[in-house]
Design an enzyme around this catalytic site. Structure first.
Site, mmCIF file in Angstrom:
data_model
loop_
_atom_site.group_PDB
_atom_site.id
_atom_site.type_symbol
_atom_site.label_atom_id
_atom_site.label_comp_id
_atom_site.label_asym_id
_atom_site.label_seq_id
_atom_site.Cartn_x
_atom_site.Cartn_y
_atom_site.Cartn_z
ATOM 1 N N PHE A 6 -0.698 0.221 12.631
ATOM 2 C CA PHE A 6 -1.546 0.679 11.517
ATOM 3 C C PHE A 6 -2.128 -0.458 10.670
ATOM 4 C CE2 PHE A 6 -2.107 2.088 7.097
ATOM 5 C CZ PHE A 6 -3.072 3.058 7.277
ATOM 6 N N ASN A 7 -1.283 -1.344 10.135
ATOM 7 C CA ASN A 7 -1.783 -2.344 9.174
ATOM 8 C C ASN A 7 -2.835 -3.254 9.796
ATOM 9 O OD1 ASN A 7 -0.108 -1.416 7.155
ATOM 10 N ND2 ASN A 7 1.516 -2.908 7.564
ATOM 11 N N ASP B 4 0.850 -1.211 0.000
ATOM 12 C CA ASP B 4 0.000 0.000 0.000
ATOM 13 C C ASP B 4 0.882 1.257 0.000
ATOM 14 O OD1 ASP B 4 0.950 -0.348 2.637
ATOM 15 O OD2 ASP B 4 -0.779 0.674 3.509
ATOM 16 N N ASN C 172 -2.311 3.029 3.365
ATOM 17 C CA ASN C 172 -1.743 4.351 3.652
ATOM 18 C C ASN C 172 -2.540 5.458 2.968
ATOM 19 O OD1 ASN C 172 0.453 3.708 5.351
ATOM 20 N ND2 ASN C 172 1.566 2.901 3.587
ATOM 21 N N HIS D 124 9.909 0.062 7.983
ATOM 22 C CA HIS D 124 9.132 -1.115 8.407
ATOM 23 C C HIS D 124 9.073 -2.234 7.347
ATOM 24 C CE1 HIS D 124 7.282 1.489 11.485
ATOM 25 N NE2 HIS D 124 7.091 2.373 10.533
ATOM 26 N N ASP D 125 8.481 -1.883 6.202
ATOM 27 C CA ASP D 125 8.106 -2.926 5.239
ATOM 28 C C ASP D 125 9.307 -3.635 4.621
ATOM 29 O OD1 ASP D 125 5.536 -2.174 5.767
ATOM 30 O OD2 ASP D 125 5.332 -0.912 3.993
ATOM 31 N N THR E 17 2.636 -6.067 3.154
ATOM 32 C CA THR E 17 3.196 -4.936 3.894
ATOM 33 C C THR E 17 2.161 -3.819 4.060
ATOM 34 O OG1 THR E 17 4.100 -3.857 1.925
ATOM 35 C CG2 THR E 17 5.519 -5.455 3.026
ATOM 36 N N ASP F 24 6.865 0.944 1.791
ATOM 37 C CA ASP F 24 6.438 -0.056 0.797
ATOM 38 C C ASP F 24 7.220 0.139 -0.504
ATOM 39 O OD1 ASP F 24 3.466 -1.107 1.827
ATOM 40 O OD2 ASP F 24 3.905 0.952 2.377
HETATM 41 C C1 BDR Z 1 3.045 0.281 8.574
HETATM 42 O O1 BDR Z 1 2.053 1.271 8.326
HETATM 43 C C2 BDR Z 1 2.322 1.960 7.140
HETATM 44 O O2 BDR Z 1 2.178 3.336 7.330
HETATM 45 C C3 BDR Z 1 3.706 1.570 6.696
HETATM 46 O O3 BDR Z 1 3.781 1.511 5.302
HETATM 47 C C4 BDR Z 1 3.919 0.224 7.346
HETATM 48 O O4 BDR Z 1 3.464 -0.810 6.512
HETATM 49 C C5 BDR Z 1 3.771 0.640 9.846
HETATM 50 O O5 BDR Z 1 2.877 0.679 10.927
HETATM 51 CA CA CA Z 2 2.877 -0.455 4.201
#
Ligand code: BDR
Ligand code: CA
Length: 311
Positions: A167-168, A12, A41, A241-242, A126, A17
């Site tokens: 978030f995810n 996303d 996102n 992160h991803d 991701t 990503d």
């Molecule tokens: C995740 O949330 C998104 O904003 C980033 O791309 C990552 O996948 C981190 O919490």
């Molecule tokens: Ca992401």
């Protein structure tokens, strides 16, 4: 060399990503069969355009890109424009993309590709887990060919979208529940791990030294991402992160992990989207996920930098 690992990357974009795509496309151990896109996102329209823009800019013309679910399974959409901006990938200006998405829906692609992958396939989500959950619900037979799911999401400590939820997982807790309860081999690459992957100035410097169009793009992405991470979370550098999930599939030594029970909270107002991790093994439930613990930073950054040199 052993056969390449077949993967589907579900994204996303999103700054991290985008970098995850760049790594997955240029590591010789991976065979990236397709990129599936989900709302997260930003809206699906924007995350799709961002995926096309990144791949087009990087000359990744042969990787099919599929648009997937535009909304979570049950809840209303939540976006992360505070972190990724109005476009979902604010910062760089992209030239007009020369690429177009495939006609097929991402969920159909995941199902067909998994059913055909008799020698196994790995899914790397991701973003929110809506596409993956939908594929598992529509065609449970795909489980037979999925070697593992290595996902970025969750946390065994704190959240980043609510105090309890990452978030995810927060965006689509119902989808996360389907995935974590699927019985598949799951590796959860959560915030506890990904916050160790902060791109400090010395890393940005190493990327800048590569000095090709794509490494320069990454530097620009990190500039915007660093700015918002500082403004919103008071971080001294932005965490990629991803990219950690992709790197963990390339090389198991990228992080250590511990097997434990992970349940997804979907019933509570305060804790919706929390990945409840039985770190100490105190409940009598079967462990269902490897949870990533400690990042091998040197290996992680070397993998990314080597990939960026190939552009
Ligand atoms: C995740 O949330 C998104 O904003 C980033 O791309 C990552 O996948 C981190 O919490
Ligand atoms: Ca992401």
């Amino acid at each position: 060399m052993a056969d390449k690992k077949k993967i589907i990357l579900d994204v996303d974009p999103g700054h991290d990503d985008a970098v995850a795509i760049l790594l997955a496309a240029k590591n010789e151990k991976l065979d990236l069969k397709g990129i599936t896109v989900v709302a997260g996102n930003q809206t699906l329209e924007k995350t799709l355009q961002n995926t096309l823009n990144v791949c087009s800019f990087a000359g990744l013309n042969d990787i099919p890109i599929f648009a997937g679910m535009a909304k979570p399974l049950v809840r209303e959409q939540v976006i992360a424009d505070d972190i990724h901006g109005d476009s979902g990938l604010d910062g760089p200006q992209f030239p007009k993309s020369t690429l177009k998405e495939e006609d097929k829906h991402a969920v159909d692609f995941i199902i067909e590709e998994c059913l055909a992958a008799e020698d196994g396939i790995t899914l790397i989500p991701t973003g929110p887990l809506t596409n993956i959950a939908m594929a598992l619900i529509r065609e449970p037979k795909i489980k037979e060919n999925i070697d593992e799911i290595v996902l970025m999401g969750g946390s065994y400590t704190l959240g980043n979208t609510t105090p309890a939820a990452e978030f995810n997982i927060y965006v689509d807790g119902e989808a996360a529940k389907v995935v974590f309860e699927s019985g598949l081999d799951i590796t959860m690459v959560g915030l506890d791990l990904t916050h160790q992957a902060k791109a400090y100035p010395e890393i940005v410097e190493r990327i800048a030294e590569i000095d090709n169009d794509v490494s320069n793009l990454v530097v620009e992405l990190l500039k915007f991402f660093g700015y918002t991470y500082n403004r919103v979370f008071d971080f001294d550098a932005p965490p990629l992160h991803d990219v950690c999930a992709v790197a963990g599939v390339i090389d198991k030594d990228v992080f250590t992990s511990r097997k434990m029970r992970v349940d997804i909270e979907t019933d509570s107002e305060l804790n919706y989207g929390r990945t409840v991790c039985d770190f100490y093994g105190v409940v009598d439930k079967e462990a269902n996920a490897e949870v990533a613990l400690d990042l091998n930073k040197e290996l992680f950054w070397d993998l990314l930098i080597e990939a960026l040199k190939k552009y």
